[in-house]
Write an enzyme that holds these catalytic residues in place. Structure first.
Site, PDB file in Angstrom:
ATOM      1  CD  GLU A 145     -16.031 -27.935  18.242  1.00  0.00           C
ATOM      2  OE1 GLU A 145     -15.409 -28.381  16.783  1.00  0.00           O
ATOM      3  OE2 GLU A 145     -14.764 -26.943  17.250  1.00  0.00           O
ATOM      4  CG  HIS A 195     -14.472 -28.915  12.849  1.00  0.00           C
ATOM      5  ND1 HIS A 195     -14.104 -28.406  12.648  1.00  0.00           N
ATOM      6  CD2 HIS A 195     -13.984 -29.892  11.263  1.00  0.00           C
ATOM      7  CE1 HIS A 195     -12.479 -28.437  11.766  1.00  0.00           C
ATOM      8  NE2 HIS A 195     -12.627 -29.526  11.093  1.00  0.00           N
ATOM      9  CB  CYS A 243     -10.905 -24.658  14.139  1.00  0.00           C
ATOM     10  SG  CYS A 243     -12.154 -25.364  13.151  1.00  0.00           S
ATOM     11  CB  CYS A 264     -15.647 -24.426  15.399  1.00  0.00           C
ATOM     12  SG  CYS A 264     -16.477 -26.049  13.905  1.00  0.00           S
TER      13      CYS A 264
END
Ligand SMILES: [Zn+2]
Length: 152
Positions: free
Chosen positions: A58, A56, A86, A89
């Site tokens: 992040e 992801h 999410c 993260c």
């Protein structure tokens, strides 16, 4: 939670990064890590490119920033991301000791800050950043909407 801040230029950079991720076929989410006024990492989603479910925006940006600083703790760093993080993260942001989290659109389906498990408010979260939501919200939502419309 503070809402309605003017979109800072760091979020504009995150949005640009999100747009580029979308052009590469990734879900258009972008992230920027900043220390002081210095950008130390930018990343878009790379899950397809890297065949990595954890890539992801992040996490990719946090890894890059930590490497650059030479520490797993990003003390005094702020993270800008175009969509509500999410659960995974949010956990990583906490472990990294990020000072402030700025995010664009809320994600009722996958988010973990104001949605879902609300990780930073949970008793098992040992560091919560200051959270500022709604920064660049409409542009972030537009990118995602367009991306998923084109894919249907
Ligand atoms: Zn995530």
């Amino acid at each position: 939670m503070i809402r309605g801040l003017k979109a800072p230029s760091f979020m504009d950079l995150a949005l640009k990064t999100a747009e580029n991720a979308g052009k590469a076929g990734e879900v258009p989410i972008g992230c920027v890590v900043v220390r002081g006024y210095e950008v130390i990492a930018t990343a878009g989603n790379r899950t397809l490119t890297d065949h990595d479910p954890t890539a992801h925006a992040e996490l990719v940006a946090l890894r890059e920033a930590a490497k650059k600083i030479g520490s797993e703790r990003l003390v005094d760093c702020d993270l800008y991301v175009t969509l509500e993080p999410c659960t995974m993260c949010a956990g990583a942001i906490s472990f990294a000791r990020v000072r402030r989290l700025y995010y664009g659109a809320a994600d009722p389906k996958g988010g973990a800050v104001e949605s879902g498990v609300r990780f930073f408010a949970s008793p098992t979260c040992h560091h919560a950043p200051d959270v500022y939501s709604g920064v660049g919200e409409s542009e972030s939502a537009r990118l995602l909407k367009e991306f998923f419309r084109e894919r249907r």
